[in-house]
Design a protein around this motif. Structure first.
Motif, PDB file in Angstrom:
ATOM      1  N   ILE A  29       0.856  -1.179   0.000  1.00  0.00           N
ATOM      2  CA  ILE A  29       0.000   0.000   0.000  1.00  0.00           C
ATOM      3  C   ILE A  29       0.898   1.237   0.000  1.00  0.00           C
ATOM      4  N   SER A  30       0.619   2.170  -0.896  1.00  0.00           N
ATOM      5  CA  SER A  30       1.453   3.372  -0.970  1.00  0.00           C
ATOM      6  C   SER A  30       1.235   4.251   0.261  1.00  0.00           C
ATOM      7  N   PRO A  31       2.279   4.910   0.769  1.00  0.00           N
ATOM      8  CA  PRO A  31       2.130   5.776   1.940  1.00  0.00           C
ATOM      9  C   PRO A  31       1.213   6.960   1.661  1.00  0.00           C
ATOM     10  N   ALA A  32       0.351   7.277   2.619  1.00  0.00           N
ATOM     11  CA  ALA A  32      -0.637   8.344   2.425  1.00  0.00           C
ATOM     12  C   ALA A  32      -0.004   9.720   2.281  1.00  0.00           C
ATOM     13  N   GLU A  33       1.209   9.897   2.803  1.00  0.00           N
ATOM     14  CA  GLU A  33       1.817  11.225   2.774  1.00  0.00           C
ATOM     15  C   GLU A  33       2.562  11.534   1.479  1.00  0.00           C
ATOM     16  N   VAL A  34       2.574  10.640   0.524  1.00  0.00           N
ATOM     17  CA  VAL A  34       3.253  10.891  -0.751  1.00  0.00           C
ATOM     18  C   VAL A  34       2.604  12.086  -1.454  1.00  0.00           C
ATOM     19  N   LEU A  35       3.431  13.010  -1.950  1.00  0.00           N
ATOM     20  CA  LEU A  35       2.948  14.219  -2.613  1.00  0.00           C
ATOM     21  C   LEU A  35       2.960  14.056  -4.132  1.00  0.00           C
ATOM     22  N   PRO A  36       2.117  14.813  -4.841  1.00  0.00           N
ATOM     23  CA  PRO A  36       2.138  14.742  -6.305  1.00  0.00           C
ATOM     24  C   PRO A  36       3.514  15.026  -6.899  1.00  0.00           C
ATOM     25  N   ALA A  37       4.295  15.879  -6.245  1.00  0.00           N
ATOM     26  CA  ALA A  37       5.632  16.199  -6.746  1.00  0.00           C
ATOM     27  C   ALA A  37       6.569  14.999  -6.713  1.00  0.00           C
ATOM     28  N   ARG A  89       5.844  12.039  -7.828  1.00  0.00           N
ATOM     29  CA  ARG A  89       5.338  11.065  -8.793  1.00  0.00           C
ATOM     30  C   ARG A  89       6.469  10.244  -9.436  1.00  0.00           C
ATOM     31  N   GLY A  90       7.513  10.931  -9.923  1.00  0.00           N
ATOM     32  CA  GLY A  90       8.613  10.228 -10.584  1.00  0.00           C
ATOM     33  C   GLY A  90       9.318   9.260  -9.655  1.00  0.00           C
ATOM     34  N   ALA A  91       9.569   9.699  -8.416  1.00  0.00           N
ATOM     35  CA  ALA A  91      10.240   8.836  -7.447  1.00  0.00           C
ATOM     36  C   ALA A  91       9.403   7.606  -7.141  1.00  0.00           C
ATOM     37  N   TRP A  92       8.067   7.788  -7.073  1.00  0.00           N
ATOM     38  CA  TRP A  92       7.221   6.646  -6.731  1.00  0.00           C
ATOM     39  C   TRP A  92       6.958   5.724  -7.920  1.00  0.00           C
ATOM     40  N   PHE A  93       7.096   6.243  -9.116  1.00  0.00           N
ATOM     41  CA  PHE A  93       7.082   5.342 -10.271  1.00  0.00           C
ATOM     42  C   PHE A  93       8.273   4.384 -10.158  1.00  0.00           C
ATOM     43  N   LYS A  94       9.422   4.911  -9.787  1.00  0.00           N
ATOM     44  CA  LYS A  94      10.614   4.072  -9.621  1.00  0.00           C
ATOM     45  C   LYS A  94      10.455   3.117  -8.439  1.00  0.00           C
ATOM     46  N   ARG A 143       4.954   1.162   5.082  1.00  0.00           N
ATOM     47  CA  ARG A 143       6.376   1.515   5.157  1.00  0.00           C
ATOM     48  C   ARG A 143       7.307   0.310   5.069  1.00  0.00           C
ATOM     49  N   GLY A 144       7.014  -0.737   5.812  1.00  0.00           N
ATOM     50  CA  GLY A 144       7.938  -1.873   5.880  1.00  0.00           C
ATOM     51  C   GLY A 144       8.012  -2.715   4.630  1.00  0.00           C
ATOM     52  N   PHE A 145       7.205  -2.392   3.603  1.00  0.00           N
ATOM     53  CA  PHE A 145       7.145  -3.222   2.416  1.00  0.00           C
ATOM     54  C   PHE A 145       7.803  -2.598   1.188  1.00  0.00           C
ATOM     55  N   TRP A 146       8.301  -1.375   1.332  1.00  0.00           N
ATOM     56  CA  TRP A 146       8.914  -0.706   0.189  1.00  0.00           C
ATOM     57  C   TRP A 146      10.425  -0.669   0.354  1.00  0.00           C
ATOM     58  N   ARG A 147      11.114  -0.803  -0.765  1.00  0.00           N
ATOM     59  CA  ARG A 147      12.588  -0.726  -0.771  1.00  0.00           C
ATOM     60  C   ARG A 147      12.992   0.732  -0.986  1.00  0.00           C
ATOM     61  N   TRP A 148      13.711   1.260  -0.044  1.00  0.00           N
ATOM     62  CA  TRP A 148      14.094   2.671  -0.133  1.00  0.00           C
ATOM     63  C   TRP A 148      15.474   2.799  -0.770  1.00  0.00           C
ATOM     64  N   PRO A 149      15.743   3.923  -1.457  1.00  0.00           N
ATOM     65  CA  PRO A 149      17.041   4.124  -2.100  1.00  0.00           C
ATOM     66  C   PRO A 149      18.187   4.034  -1.113  1.00  0.00           C
TER      67      PRO A 149
END
Length: 317
Positions: A136-144, A146-151, A311-317
């Motif tokens: 599930i995507s984090p609720a606090e993600v901003l439209p700006a 978008r590119g980072a979350w596509f990756k 949070r615990g399910f996404w791989r962070w850079p």
């Protein structure tokens, strides 16, 4: 005094190509013409796995070698209650053949038509289709972002994840739909599913699934999408799970299993209560709330399809 609940075993035979075997109910039987997973009734005093082995031998002429629990589906047909106890059969000896006049066919779970299955067997099909993790995507993600979350989503798909919910409350609805549309080619190429949070109209437009809120469960009178599009729901108690079943929801999240920082006021269910609710749900259920991928085995032991989280399910850079 009513009749005792019938314990029925079902085997989801899975070949090396990932196909499963379906059997057509013969003419003259209840639900004739619909398809089901082969199996039959457990005899008094018979162990479940022994009953499944006997039924597969009698129906298909095969010897069961290896199977593991898949899902247990409590169901009612008219006045008869049954427990459909499904196992994933991965090894057997012999070639399955029709010994009781039933039609047989192999198909991939993603290509099977749920409407062609007996109602109780649709939960088995969904359990076969669904992966062990629901991201599930984090609720606090901003439209700006978008590119980072596509990756981010691309990295998750490359790592083997196959089920994602877009929950972006800070985005305009049209931007969420546009983002979903850009993600779809990548997800479909990998056989992954995308669900929109609460946006039934957007899911209809894009031909994808929707994840209903608990409030939507109360407001809806019928399933909002055709059977070919996945419908999930957020549930927190037995009443909501029952409502989801009446609406024909394909799977649910049940939360919170453990305490979470995002909902500190919510009383955790704990694994004992979670298991009791999940096993009575008649659909696949993901454990949500304080979960991490490492808790998958514990969740499955408690009757879950798997674990869901943010949070615990996404791989962070």
């Amino acid at each position: 005094m009513g009749a005792a609940r019938l314990h029925v075993l079902a085997g989801a035979l899975r070949d090396r190509e990932g196909r499963v075997l379906l059997a057509e109910r013969p003419a003259g039987k209840h639900l004739a013409g619909l398809w089901e997973f082969p199996g039959g009734k457990r005899e008094p005093g018979e162990a479940p796995l022994a009953a499944l082995a006997r039924e597969l031998d009698e129906e298909l002429g095969i010897a069961l070698v290896e199977a593991e629990p898949l899902i247990r589906v409590p169901w009612r047909y008219h006045e008869r209650e049954l427990l459909l106890d499904a196992w994933c059969v991965t090894q057997w000896r012999g070639e399955p053949r029709s010994l009781e006049g039933q039609g047989l066919r192999w198909c991939r779970p993603a290509e099977a038509d749920p409407a062609a299955l007996a109602p109780a067997d649709r939960a088995i099909l969904q359990a076969l289709r669904l992966p062990p993790h629901y991201l599930i995507s984090p609720a606090e993600v901003l439209p700006a972002e978008r590119g980072a979350w596509f990756k981010q989503i691309g990295r998750a798909i490359d790592a083997g994840e196959r089920l994602v919910q877009l929950r972006l409350p800070l985005w305009p609805r049209e931007e969420v739909r546009g983002f979903a549309a850009t993600l779809l080619p990548m997800l479909r190429e990998h056989g992954a599913q995308l669900l929109l949070n609460a946006d039934i109209e957007g899911a209809q437009m894009l031909g994808i699934g929707v994840h209903l809120t608990a409030a939507q469960l109360v407001a809806l009178d019928e399933r909002p999408l055709p059977l070919q599009q996945t419908v999930a729901a957020s549930c927190h108690d037995a009443a909501q799970l029952s409502r989801a079943l009446r609406l024909g929801v394909d799977f649910a999240t049940l939360s919170p299993v453990a305490a979470t920082a995002s909902h500190p006021q919510a009383q955790p269910l704990g694994w004992t209560r979670f298991q009791a609710l999940a096993e009575a749900a008649a659909m696949p259920v993901y454990a949500l709330g304080g979960m991490a991928p490492a808790q998958g085995a514990q969740a499955r032991a408690a009757g879950a399809q798997g674990v869901a989280g943010i949070r615990g399910f996404w791989r962070w850079p």
